[in-house]
Design an enzyme around this catalytic site. Sequence first.
Site, PDB file in Angstrom:
ATOM      1  N   HIS A  66      24.256  18.165  17.040  1.00 17.87           N
ATOM      2  CA  HIS A  66      23.574  17.744  15.813  1.00 17.87           C
ATOM      3  C   HIS A  66      22.859  16.434  16.154  1.00 17.87           C
ATOM      4  O   HIS A  66      23.481  15.512  16.696  1.00 17.87           O
ATOM      5  CB  HIS A  66      24.592  17.513  14.686  1.00 17.87           C
ATOM      6  CG  HIS A  66      24.023  16.706  13.565  1.00 17.87           C
ATOM      7  ND1 HIS A  66      22.937  17.132  12.846  1.00 17.87           N
ATOM      8  CD2 HIS A  66      24.347  15.477  13.068  1.00 17.87           C
ATOM      9  CE1 HIS A  66      22.623  16.207  11.945  1.00 17.87           C
ATOM     10  NE2 HIS A  66      23.463  15.189  12.063  1.00 17.87           N
ATOM     11  N   CYS A 113      25.642  17.711   7.074  1.00 13.42           N
ATOM     12  CA  CYS A 113      24.891  18.434   8.110  1.00 13.42           C
ATOM     13  C   CYS A 113      25.690  19.563   8.748  1.00 13.42           C
ATOM     14  O   CYS A 113      25.200  20.231   9.666  1.00 13.42           O
ATOM     15  CB  CYS A 113      24.409  17.457   9.181  1.00 13.42           C
ATOM     16  SG  CYS A 113      23.485  16.088   8.505  1.00 13.42           S
ATOM     17  N   GLU A 150      22.190  19.915   2.053  1.00  9.65           N
ATOM     18  CA  GLU A 150      22.743  18.788   1.300  1.00  9.65           C
ATOM     19  C   GLU A 150      21.665  18.211   0.401  1.00  9.65           C
ATOM     20  O   GLU A 150      21.844  17.157  -0.214  1.00  9.65           O
ATOM     21  CB  GLU A 150      23.328  17.735   2.235  1.00  9.65           C
ATOM     22  CG  GLU A 150      22.381  17.234   3.298  1.00  9.65           C
ATOM     23  CD  GLU A 150      23.063  16.373   4.349  1.00  9.65           C
ATOM     24  OE1 GLU A 150      23.458  15.261   4.014  1.00  9.65           O
ATOM     25  OE2 GLU A 150      23.189  16.829   5.501  1.00  9.65           O
TER      26      GLU A 150
HETATM   27  N1  CAA Z   1      13.378  -1.992  22.483  1.00  7.60           N
HETATM   28  C1  CAA Z   1      14.220  -1.004  22.867  1.00  7.60           C
HETATM   29  N2  CAA Z   1      15.415  -0.749  22.226  1.00  7.60           N
HETATM   30  C2  CAA Z   1      15.708  -1.489  21.134  1.00  7.60           C
HETATM   31  C3  CAA Z   1      14.860  -2.526  20.678  1.00  7.60           C
HETATM   32  C4  CAA Z   1      13.642  -2.764  21.392  1.00  7.60           C
HETATM   33  N3  CAA Z   1      12.782  -3.725  21.026  1.00  7.60           N
HETATM   34  N4  CAA Z   1      15.429  -3.078  19.593  1.00  7.60           N
HETATM   35  C5  CAA Z   1      16.587  -2.407  19.355  1.00  7.60           C
HETATM   36  N5  CAA Z   1      16.767  -1.462  20.296  1.00  7.60           N
HETATM   37  C6  CAA Z   1      17.856  -0.496  20.422  1.00  7.60           C
HETATM   38  C7  CAA Z   1      19.222  -1.095  20.151  1.00  7.60           C
HETATM   39  O1  CAA Z   1      19.740  -1.733  21.291  1.00  7.60           O
HETATM   40  C8  CAA Z   1      19.993   0.142  19.747  1.00  7.60           C
HETATM   41  O2  CAA Z   1      20.348   0.865  20.911  1.00  7.60           O
HETATM   42  P1  CAA Z   1      21.829   1.451  21.064  1.00  7.60           P
HETATM   43  O3  CAA Z   1      22.055   2.354  19.871  1.00  7.60           O
HETATM   44  O4  CAA Z   1      21.785   2.197  22.350  1.00  7.60           O
HETATM   45  O5  CAA Z   1      22.756   0.289  21.039  1.00  7.60           O
HETATM   46  C9  CAA Z   1      18.966   0.982  19.002  1.00  7.60           C
HETATM   47  O6  CAA Z   1      17.687   0.469  19.392  1.00  7.60           O
HETATM   48  C10 CAA Z   1      19.086   0.904  17.490  1.00  7.60           C
HETATM   49  O7  CAA Z   1      19.115  -0.447  17.146  1.00  7.60           O
HETATM   50  P2  CAA Z   1      20.043  -0.976  15.959  1.00  7.60           P
HETATM   51  O8  CAA Z   1      21.428  -0.410  16.109  1.00  7.60           O
HETATM   52  O9  CAA Z   1      19.893  -2.443  15.866  1.00  7.60           O
HETATM   53  O10 CAA Z   1      19.291  -0.249  14.750  1.00  7.60           O
HETATM   54  P3  CAA Z   1      19.595  -0.309  13.220  1.00  7.60           P
HETATM   55  O11 CAA Z   1      20.624  -1.303  12.850  1.00  7.60           O
HETATM   56  O12 CAA Z   1      18.249  -0.449  12.593  1.00  7.60           O
HETATM   57  O13 CAA Z   1      20.210   1.153  12.855  1.00  7.60           O
HETATM   58  C11 CAA Z   1      20.720   3.463  12.785  1.00  7.60           C
HETATM   59  C12 CAA Z   1      20.036   2.343  13.591  1.00  7.60           C
HETATM   60  C13 CAA Z   1      22.196   3.133  12.607  1.00  7.60           C
HETATM   61  C14 CAA Z   1      20.581   4.768  13.539  1.00  7.60           C
HETATM   62  C15 CAA Z   1      20.008   3.565  11.392  1.00  7.60           C
HETATM   63  O14 CAA Z   1      18.693   3.982  11.585  1.00  7.60           O
HETATM   64  C16 CAA Z   1      20.715   4.485  10.425  1.00  7.60           C
HETATM   65  O15 CAA Z   1      21.613   4.077   9.702  1.00  7.60           O
HETATM   66  N6  CAA Z   1      20.314   5.811  10.376  1.00  7.60           N
HETATM   67  C17 CAA Z   1      20.927   6.787   9.494  1.00  7.60           C
HETATM   68  C18 CAA Z   1      22.356   7.148   9.859  1.00  7.60           C
HETATM   69  C19 CAA Z   1      22.468   8.027  11.077  1.00  7.60           C
HETATM   70  O16 CAA Z   1      21.563   8.689  11.497  1.00  7.60           O
HETATM   71  N7  CAA Z   1      23.689   8.060  11.653  1.00  7.60           N
HETATM   72  C20 CAA Z   1      23.969   8.904  12.774  1.00  7.60           C
HETATM   73  C21 CAA Z   1      25.400   9.423  12.781  1.00  7.60           C
HETATM   74  S1  CAA Z   1      25.798  10.201  11.215  1.00  7.60           S
HETATM   75  C22 CAA Z   1      25.206  11.798  11.326  1.00  7.60           C
HETATM   76  O17 CAA Z   1      24.937  12.273  12.389  1.00  7.60           O
HETATM   77  C23 CAA Z   1      24.981  12.559  10.056  1.00  7.60           C
HETATM   78  C24 CAA Z   1      23.570  12.486   9.679  1.00  7.60           C
HETATM   79  O18 CAA Z   1      22.776  13.331  10.040  1.00  7.60           O
HETATM   80  C25 CAA Z   1      23.121  11.334   8.871  1.00  7.60           C
END
Ligand code: CAA
Length: 390
Positions: free
Chosen positions: A232, A110, A78
């Site tokens: 994945h 992906c 991609e």
């Molecule tokens: N200590 C331990 N854990 C902590 C913490 C701390 N101090 N602070 C936060 N966390 C945990 C949260 O509780 C959360 O855990 P859960 O997922 O188990 O609930 C985790 O850390 C992540 O925290 P947030 O959800 O608050 O994080 P975020 O808002 O910054 O976003 C994300 C995380 C959505 C993965 C972001 O990084 C993102 O958008 N990434 C890209 C999209 C992606 O990878 N999507 C996956 C599905 S899509 C796909 O698979 C296709 C692809 O390849 C993209």
Amino acid sequence: MIGIDKMNFFTPNTYIDLVTLANKRGVDPNKFTIGIGQSKMAVPTITQDTVSMGANAAFPILDKEDLETIDLIVVGTETGIDESKSSAAFIHQLLNIHPFAKSVEVKQACYGATAGLMMAKDYIKAHPGRKALVIGSDISRYGLNTSGEVTQGAGAIALLISENPRILALDDTSVAMTESIFDFWRPNYRDTAIVDGKYSNEAYVNFFTTIWEEYKNRTNHSLSDFSAFCFHLPYSKMGRKALLPVLENESEELATKLLKNYDLSTDYTKNIGNIYTGSLYLSLMSLLDHSDNTLKENDLIGFFSYGSGAVGEIFSGRLVPGYENFLMKEEHIAMLDERYDLSIEEYEAIFNKELPKTDGTHPLSEAKYDKSLFYLSSITDHQRHYSQRQ
Ligand code: CAA
């Protein structure tokens, strides 16, 4: 029997430690290392792209006989480098594959490499004795200071598909699913992806559970038939979120086994990040390289492929007797051990560097960082040229 005869991955030899990144971004490092489950993130210099990474992944597994027998080269990506010419055509030349082969690039986020794998399987079925090369190669970019930043990465996988494979024999049954959604996408004019993070997580889990129900109905398989499930992995915790709900009604013994093998399958992702279309196959290599032969011949491995936008597929394969002799564990571990740990300043400078877009000749050099066999060495009048290090 048709399946994976040889396989390998490549990742650039520069990375950023995610504790370093967390400290710079003012985030608790546990969020990245425990919450997201990532340790290190590959950061490619401008001299590594979809073509060079794909060639670097494939080169070590191909011998002279393979080069004369591969009729089909499919690159799933991609993050291709040209809207017209396929990265497969470049890779065909770099690897010196015989001229009477077809080379194409496929795209569905992906999911691309899995589309390539299925095409390859069908091709070999119709052309016994011939081989296909499937590559998944990508650079994952969301941008500095974005919530997706910690889930970037870069790398490529290469699978040699043949009859009588020596690693994994693919089953014919699989179930795919398509639904047009905007969970993650990248318009042609952008070099960073747009993502609805929470929705993308939900879509991923929803695709898995929906396809799994259909898969069970069509195949009569139950979870207890499987020794391991590979996912994945955009980050190492994502597959677990899909697996846990379906384990709820299973025995503790089965849940323990599948979760243990799941953890083994995440090790390379934890240390590389999201490599998009190659990620599922990186999970397979991580699982087999780390399982210390606890997985036996004929063990059934399940696979969940997911490409945002979105297409998913569940399929399976059985380990072939003696598979452990055809893994590249030592090479993989050495590749990861020999990487360069970037400072935050180096990471941001490398990330912001852009390829020249003007006419004329532009030699490229990142010799301090990029030690890879194949690399992008110049762009002349908008044509990319690659070199092979001696
Ligand atoms: N200590 C331990 N854990 C902590 C913490 C701390 N101090 N602070 C936060 N966390 C945990 C949260 O509780 C959360 O855990 P859960 O997922 O188990 O609930 C985790 O850390 C992540 O925290 P947030 O959800 O608050 O994080 P975020 O808002 O910054 O976003 C994300 C995380 C959505 C993965 C972001 O990084 C993102 O958008 N990434 C890209 C999209 C992606 O990878 N999507 C996956 C599905 S899509 C796909 O698979 C296709 C692809 O390849 C993209």
